[in-house]
Design an enzyme around this catalytic site. Structure first.
Site, PDB file in Angstrom:
ATOM      1  N   ARG A  45     -28.580-169.424  34.141  1.00  0.00           N
ATOM      2  CA  ARG A  45     -29.257-169.431  35.437  1.00  0.00           C
ATOM      3  C   ARG A  45     -28.343-168.783  36.462  1.00  0.00           C
ATOM      4  O   ARG A  45     -27.195-168.465  36.172  1.00  0.00           O
ATOM      5  CB  ARG A  45     -29.746-170.823  35.874  1.00  0.00           C
ATOM      6  CG  ARG A  45     -28.938-172.019  35.499  1.00  0.00           C
ATOM      7  CD  ARG A  45     -27.580-172.138  36.119  1.00  0.00           C
ATOM      8  NE  ARG A  45     -27.598-171.914  37.554  1.00  0.00           N
ATOM      9  CZ  ARG A  45     -26.578-171.559  38.274  1.00  0.00           C
ATOM     10  NH1 ARG A  45     -25.394-171.347  37.708  1.00  0.00           N
ATOM     11  NH2 ARG A  45     -26.654-171.392  39.568  1.00  0.00           N
ATOM     12  N   GLY A  46     -28.916-168.567  37.677  1.00  0.00           N
ATOM     13  CA  GLY A  46     -28.177-167.803  38.693  1.00  0.00           C
ATOM     14  C   GLY A  46     -28.657-166.361  38.599  1.00  0.00           C
ATOM     15  O   GLY A  46     -28.707-165.778  37.506  1.00  0.00           O
ATOM     16  N   ALA A  47     -28.995-165.787  39.771  1.00  0.00           N
ATOM     17  CA  ALA A  47     -29.700-164.502  39.784  1.00  0.00           C
ATOM     18  C   ALA A  47     -29.015-163.382  38.973  1.00  0.00           C
ATOM     19  O   ALA A  47     -29.645-162.787  38.084  1.00  0.00           O
ATOM     20  CB  ALA A  47     -29.935-164.076  41.235  1.00  0.00           C
ATOM     21  N   ARG A  85     -38.951-166.429  35.033  1.00  0.00           N
ATOM     22  CA  ARG A  85     -38.691-167.056  36.338  1.00  0.00           C
ATOM     23  C   ARG A  85     -39.060-166.035  37.428  1.00  0.00           C
ATOM     24  O   ARG A  85     -38.668-164.874  37.344  1.00  0.00           O
ATOM     25  CB  ARG A  85     -37.211-167.483  36.476  1.00  0.00           C
ATOM     26  CG  ARG A  85     -36.805-168.543  35.450  1.00  0.00           C
ATOM     27  CD  ARG A  85     -35.453-169.158  35.775  1.00  0.00           C
ATOM     28  NE  ARG A  85     -35.525-170.051  36.920  1.00  0.00           N
ATOM     29  CZ  ARG A  85     -34.459-170.567  37.523  1.00  0.00           C
ATOM     30  NH1 ARG A  85     -33.246-170.243  37.129  1.00  0.00           N
ATOM     31  NH2 ARG A  85     -34.596-171.387  38.552  1.00  0.00           N
ATOM     32  N   GLN A 192     -26.672-178.277  40.270  1.00  0.00           N
ATOM     33  CA  GLN A 192     -25.784-177.141  39.980  1.00  0.00           C
ATOM     34  C   GLN A 192     -24.431-177.304  40.660  1.00  0.00           C
ATOM     35  O   GLN A 192     -23.411-176.846  40.142  1.00  0.00           O
ATOM     36  CB  GLN A 192     -26.427-175.824  40.453  1.00  0.00           C
ATOM     37  CG  GLN A 192     -27.593-175.339  39.618  1.00  0.00           C
ATOM     38  CD  GLN A 192     -28.906-175.796  40.196  1.00  0.00           C
ATOM     39  OE1 GLN A 192     -28.994-176.831  40.847  1.00  0.00           O
ATOM     40  NE2 GLN A 192     -29.957-175.033  39.961  1.00  0.00           N
ATOM     41  N   ASP A 233     -31.058-165.370  45.771  1.00  0.00           N
ATOM     42  CA  ASP A 233     -31.911-164.964  44.650  1.00  0.00           C
ATOM     43  C   ASP A 233     -32.746-163.736  44.982  1.00  0.00           C
ATOM     44  O   ASP A 233     -33.140-162.991  44.098  1.00  0.00           O
ATOM     45  CB  ASP A 233     -32.808-166.124  44.228  1.00  0.00           C
ATOM     46  CG  ASP A 233     -31.983-167.162  43.508  1.00  0.00           C
ATOM     47  OD1 ASP A 233     -31.358-168.006  44.183  1.00  0.00           O
ATOM     48  OD2 ASP A 233     -31.904-167.093  42.267  1.00  0.00           O
ATOM     49  N   ASN A 243     -32.862-168.655  48.460  1.00  0.00           N
ATOM     50  CA  ASN A 243     -31.766-169.207  47.644  1.00  0.00           C
ATOM     51  C   ASN A 243     -32.162-170.630  47.263  1.00  0.00           C
ATOM     52  O   ASN A 243     -33.246-171.116  47.636  1.00  0.00           O
ATOM     53  CB  ASN A 243     -30.433-169.163  48.412  1.00  0.00           C
ATOM     54  CG  ASN A 243     -29.240-169.477  47.510  1.00  0.00           C
ATOM     55  OD1 ASN A 243     -29.115-168.918  46.414  1.00  0.00           O
ATOM     56  ND2 ASN A 243     -28.381-170.386  47.931  1.00  0.00           N
ATOM     57  N   LYS A 244     -31.304-171.275  46.538  1.00  0.00           N
ATOM     58  CA  LYS A 244     -31.588-172.616  46.021  1.00  0.00           C
ATOM     59  C   LYS A 244     -32.134-173.558  47.086  1.00  0.00           C
ATOM     60  O   LYS A 244     -31.654-173.557  48.228  1.00  0.00           O
ATOM     61  CB  LYS A 244     -30.290-173.184  45.415  1.00  0.00           C
ATOM     62  CG  LYS A 244     -30.373-174.566  44.806  1.00  0.00           C
ATOM     63  CD  LYS A 244     -31.481-174.732  43.801  1.00  0.00           C
ATOM     64  CE  LYS A 244     -31.526-173.705  42.710  1.00  0.00           C
ATOM     65  NZ  LYS A 244     -32.815-173.692  41.950  1.00  0.00           N
TER      66      LYS A 244
HETATM   67  O1  MRU Z   1     -32.224-172.133  39.816  1.00  0.00           O
HETATM   68  P1  MRU Z   1     -30.907-171.426  39.721  1.00  0.00           P
HETATM   69  O2  MRU Z   1     -29.792-172.306  39.301  1.00  0.00           O
HETATM   70  O3  MRU Z   1     -31.027-170.169  38.882  1.00  0.00           O
HETATM   71  O4  MRU Z   1     -30.612-170.959  41.202  1.00  0.00           O
HETATM   72  C1  MRU Z   1     -29.408-170.310  41.476  1.00  0.00           C
HETATM   73  C2  MRU Z   1     -29.199-170.021  42.915  1.00  0.00           C
HETATM   74  O5  MRU Z   1     -30.003-170.332  43.759  1.00  0.00           O
HETATM   75  C3  MRU Z   1     -27.975-169.222  43.253  1.00  0.00           C
HETATM   76  O6  MRU Z   1     -27.479-169.600  44.503  1.00  0.00           O
HETATM   77  C4  MRU Z   1     -28.331-167.736  43.291  1.00  0.00           C
HETATM   78  O7  MRU Z   1     -29.010-167.362  42.121  1.00  0.00           O
HETATM   79  C5  MRU Z   1     -27.147-166.870  43.471  1.00  0.00           C
HETATM   80  S1  MRU Z   1     -26.119-166.868  42.031  1.00  0.00           S
HETATM   81  C6  MRU Z   1     -24.823-165.777  42.279  1.00  0.00           C
END
Ligand code: MRU
Length: 341
Positions: A45-47, A85, A192, A233, A243-244
């Site tokens: 996970r994470g963009a 996603r 996270q 994201d 973002n999250k």
């Molecule tokens: O749902 P996730 O864990 O994939 O969400 C991640 C985030 O929101 C991060 O802050 C974002 O992807 C940036 S990661 C460098």
């Protein structure tokens, strides 16, 4: 530093982020369907990390594809990966890049197409690490010395191919000699912050304090936070940032308390075709992520639940957006275009 994702002869190997920090386990995805499942189930996970996984997913899909109807098979692989996603634009960016590479290879022997797509996916991974180091260099100068940096979610090595975006800024600031420490929001519901950011920063020996999400305002008001750095994201053309979930609340609290709010993200996270953040699709996830904590039920059976995985922070709360090509400030309509070049 931890290896988030790697191409190996056996398949795409990822550290299982659903099992951290208690279990350090690796998952091997042997076909594109397994890569798609790993993205959807947040094993990765994470963009930016999702983008690298998607690129490797296309590459592994083509390793098993046959000569006949190859175009249709590549389309099917890309479609499956694109449905995993919806919010992180890096997923679609990486799939498009792999598709363009595939199109440029049309007419070449299948063995060569396969090899070149593996190389392209590995390049996406390597470039991501270099990009994060550049984001870190630009961002380090903005972080006030002898202060605490608040971050939300995990925008670190685990969320990228390595080094991280927001955590890359923190790493680079420390590497440049700044005496900073970190407050990590736990980041409910998926945790996270508690599970991944704290674990990752501990590996590097960066002093980190875990707080629950509802404590951030208290610490800003009492002058304990020097700045906020988060990842993204997807960033719209006007500078609105998806973002999250919970990032928006942090940004509003930061503005109210005069704390700079920085967003660190690669150019591949910019979606300049979108006029504003209202057009960013927000992923809705399973109710069990809210009713349960680490598999244990904390709400009564039958509880009604909403679980948007992301929120949108309006650009007016964002002090600056740090990319690999420099630092963008308001008005973002102009400054973000310059970042893309
Ligand atoms: O749902 P996730 O864990 O994939 O969400 C991640 C985030 O929101 C991060 O802050 C974002 O992807 C940036 S990661 C460098």
């Amino acid at each position: 530093m931890v290896e988030t994702i790697e191409w190996t002869p056996q398949g795409v190997v990822m550290i299982d982020q659903t099992r951290l920090p208690l279990h350090e386990e690796y998952v091997t995805c042997r076909n594109y369907q397994e890569v798609a499942t790993a993205i959807r189930d947040m094993i990765i996970r994470g963009a930016p990390a999702i983008g690298v996984a998607a690129a490797m997913g296309v590459a592994i899909g083509v390793q098993h594809a046959s000569e006949a109807d190859l175009d249709a098979q590549v389309d099917a692989i890309c479609e499956t990966l694109a449905k995993t996603r919806p919010t992180a634009v890096n997923l679609f960016w990486a799939i498009d890049r792999m598709k363009r590479r595939y199109t440029a290879l049309r007419g070449k022997p299948l063995a060569e197409v396969r090899e070149r797509l593996i190389q392209e996916a590995q390049l996406v991974r390597e470039e991501d690490i270099a990009i994060n180091r550049a984001i870190g260099r630009h961002g380090a100068a903005l972080v006030p010395d002898h202060k605490t940096v608040l971050t939300h979610c995990n925008a670190g090595a685990l969320a990228t191919a390595g080094y991280g975006t927001a955590l890359g800024v923190i790493r680079a600031a420390r590497e440049s000699g700044k005496q900073i420490d970190v407050f990590a929001d736990e980041t409910r519901p998926f945790l996270q912050g508690a599970r991944l950011t704290v674990w990752e920063l501990q590996q590097d020996g960066i002093p980190t304090t875990l707080i629950t999400d509802n404590m951030a305002g208290h610490f800003m008001k009492s002058g304990r936070i020097g700045c906020v750095v988060v990842g993204a994201d997807r960033i719209a053309g006007n500078g609105d940032v998806a973002n999250k979930i919970g990032t928006y609340s942090v940004a509003v609290l930061a503005k109210e308390n005069g704390v700079p709010f920085f967003v660190a993200a690669p150019v591949s996270t910019l979606d300049l075709q979108l006029a504003s953040g209202g057009q960013i699709p927000i992923e809705q996830r399973a109710a069990a992520e809210v009713t349960h904590v680490c598999g244990h039920r904390v709400a009564p059976e039958g509880t009604a639940v909403e679980n948007p995985a992301f929120d949108v922070t309006p650009a007016r709360y964002v002090t600056a957006i740090i990319t690999e090509n420099g630092v963008a400030r308001a008005p973002y309509e102009e400054s973000l275009k310059k970042m893309v070049g």
